[in-house]
Design a protein around this motif. Sequence first.
Motif, PDB file in Angstrom:
ATOM      1  N   ASP A 192       0.838  -1.188   0.000  1.00 12.12           N
ATOM      2  CA  ASP A 192       0.000   0.000   0.000  1.00 12.12           C
ATOM      3  C   ASP A 192       0.878   1.245   0.000  1.00 12.12           C
ATOM      4  N   ALA A 193       0.293   2.400   0.262  1.00 11.17           N
ATOM      5  CA  ALA A 193       1.040   3.657   0.181  1.00 11.17           C
ATOM      6  C   ALA A 193       2.088   3.784   1.277  1.00 11.17           C
ATOM      7  N   ASN A 194       1.975   2.966   2.323  1.00 10.41           N
ATOM      8  CA  ASN A 194       2.894   3.078   3.460  1.00 10.41           C
ATOM      9  C   ASN A 194       3.965   2.002   3.496  1.00 10.41           C
ATOM     10  N   ARG A 195       3.576   0.749   3.184  1.00 12.48           N
ATOM     11  CA  ARG A 195       4.525  -0.335   3.396  1.00 12.48           C
ATOM     12  C   ARG A 195       4.054  -1.619   2.717  1.00 12.48           C
ATOM     13  N   PHE A 196       4.880  -2.660   2.840  1.00 15.68           N
ATOM     14  CA  PHE A 196       4.503  -3.992   2.414  1.00 15.68           C
ATOM     15  C   PHE A 196       3.829  -4.719   3.585  1.00 15.68           C
ATOM     16  N   HIS A 197       2.770  -5.461   3.283  1.00 16.04           N
ATOM     17  CA  HIS A 197       2.116  -6.326   4.263  1.00 16.04           C
ATOM     18  C   HIS A 197       2.209  -7.757   3.744  1.00 16.04           C
ATOM     19  N   HIS A 198       2.807  -8.629   4.523  1.00 13.98           N
ATOM     20  CA  HIS A 198       2.943 -10.031   4.124  1.00 13.98           C
ATOM     21  C   HIS A 198       2.018 -10.869   4.999  1.00 13.98           C
ATOM     22  N   PHE A 199       0.923 -11.321   4.404  1.00 15.44           N
ATOM     23  CA  PHE A 199      -0.077 -12.101   5.139  1.00 15.44           C
ATOM     24  C   PHE A 199       0.169 -13.589   4.925  1.00 15.44           C
ATOM     25  N   LYS A 200       0.186 -14.321   6.043  1.00 21.52           N
ATOM     26  CA  LYS A 200       0.380 -15.770   5.966  1.00 21.52           C
ATOM     27  C   LYS A 200      -0.228 -16.413   7.211  1.00 21.52           C
ATOM     28  N   ASP A 201      -1.041 -17.452   6.984  1.00 24.48           N
ATOM     29  CA  ASP A 201      -1.645 -18.222   8.084  1.00 24.48           C
ATOM     30  C   ASP A 201      -2.380 -17.333   9.087  1.00 24.48           C
ATOM     31  N   GLY A 202      -3.054 -16.295   8.582  1.00 22.62           N
ATOM     32  CA  GLY A 202      -3.859 -15.451   9.453  1.00 22.62           C
ATOM     33  C   GLY A 202      -3.117 -14.361  10.185  1.00 22.62           C
ATOM     34  N   LEU A 203      -1.860 -14.151   9.830  1.00 17.24           N
ATOM     35  CA  LEU A 203      -1.059 -13.112  10.489  1.00 17.24           C
ATOM     36  C   LEU A 203      -0.468 -12.172   9.433  1.00 17.24           C
ATOM     37  N   CYS A 204      -0.097 -10.967   9.864  1.00 14.68           N
ATOM     38  CA  CYS A 204       0.549 -10.017   8.963  1.00 14.68           C
ATOM     39  C   CYS A 204       1.895  -9.606   9.523  1.00 14.68           C
ATOM     40  N   SER A 205       2.842  -9.392   8.638  1.00 11.05           N
ATOM     41  CA  SER A 205       4.208  -9.036   9.038  1.00 11.05           C
ATOM     42  C   SER A 205       4.274  -7.704   9.782  1.00 11.05           C
ATOM     43  N   CYS A 206       3.268  -6.831   9.601  1.00  8.02           N
ATOM     44  CA  CYS A 206       3.320  -5.518  10.257  1.00  8.02           C
ATOM     45  C   CYS A 206       2.909  -5.587  11.713  1.00  8.02           C
ATOM     46  N   GLY A 207       2.373  -6.727  12.157  1.00  3.94           N
ATOM     47  CA  GLY A 207       1.936  -6.831  13.536  1.00  3.94           C
ATOM     48  C   GLY A 207       0.732  -5.961  13.848  1.00  3.94           C
ATOM     49  N   ASP A 208      -0.006  -5.591  12.806  1.00  2.00           N
ATOM     50  CA  ASP A 208      -1.223  -4.757  12.925  1.00  2.00           C
ATOM     51  C   ASP A 208      -0.940  -3.306  13.274  1.00  2.00           C
ATOM     52  N   TYR A 209       0.284  -2.840  13.035  1.00  2.00           N
ATOM     53  CA  TYR A 209       0.614  -1.417  13.213  1.00  2.00           C
ATOM     54  C   TYR A 209       1.254  -0.923  11.914  1.00  2.00           C
ATOM     55  N   TRP A 210       0.575   0.020  11.268  1.00  5.08           N
ATOM     56  CA  TRP A 210       1.116   0.533  10.011  1.00  5.08           C
ATOM     57  C   TRP A 210       0.615   1.934   9.771  1.00  5.08           C
TER      58      TRP A 210
END
Length: 210
Positions: A192-210
């Motif tokens: 997105d306009a802020n960062r990459f989000h890597h979703f896998k097995d119901g989780l996101c690499s950003c830890g829900d802070y972006w």
Amino acid sequence: MPIEPTADVWGALLASCRIHGNMWLGKLAAERLFKLRPDRAGTYVALSNIYSAAGRWDEAAKLRRLMNDRGVKKEPGYSWVQVKNMVHTFSVGDISHPQIEDIYAMLDKLAGQMKTAGHVPNTNFALHDVDDEQKERTLYHHSEKLAIAFALISTPHGTSIQINKNLRVCVDCHTATKFISKIAGREIVVRDANRFHHFKDGLCSCGDYW
């Protein structure tokens, strides 16, 4: 702070206030941003989201009128995905794609599966004072969800999906994509306009802070 806060610092504070629902502090941060960057549409949108989440529809409407009076335009949101060397672009509620019936059928299927898995659509940040059912329908038709649904029906099971969006991904789409990654068994990358989000097995690499 030992230095004068910049527009980016105030913007980060405003985004945090949106996440935590701190209307008073969010308004303060927005007022600083209006002075520093009066042309930044994201400030108006973020504060309007805070007001809407609190049910303060009059304040949200006044803010949108202020945007119009100042000539500040919000860039329309859209998402795109490349499949077989062709880029497919979607906007919210898009019905122009030749496979749109299959896309919406996949969205309906996902909505049912997500509901069974415990997903509750987050309508807190919907900008319109309409009933919850209408808000949910609008959320399910956001551009990134359309792009993901198209990718799911157009690519082999198990392959990763890469989506791009010109604006910041919304809270509900972020949560829904976590559910979809687990339900569909896919890795989904959203830029997105802020960062990459890597979703896998119901989780996101950003830890829900972006």
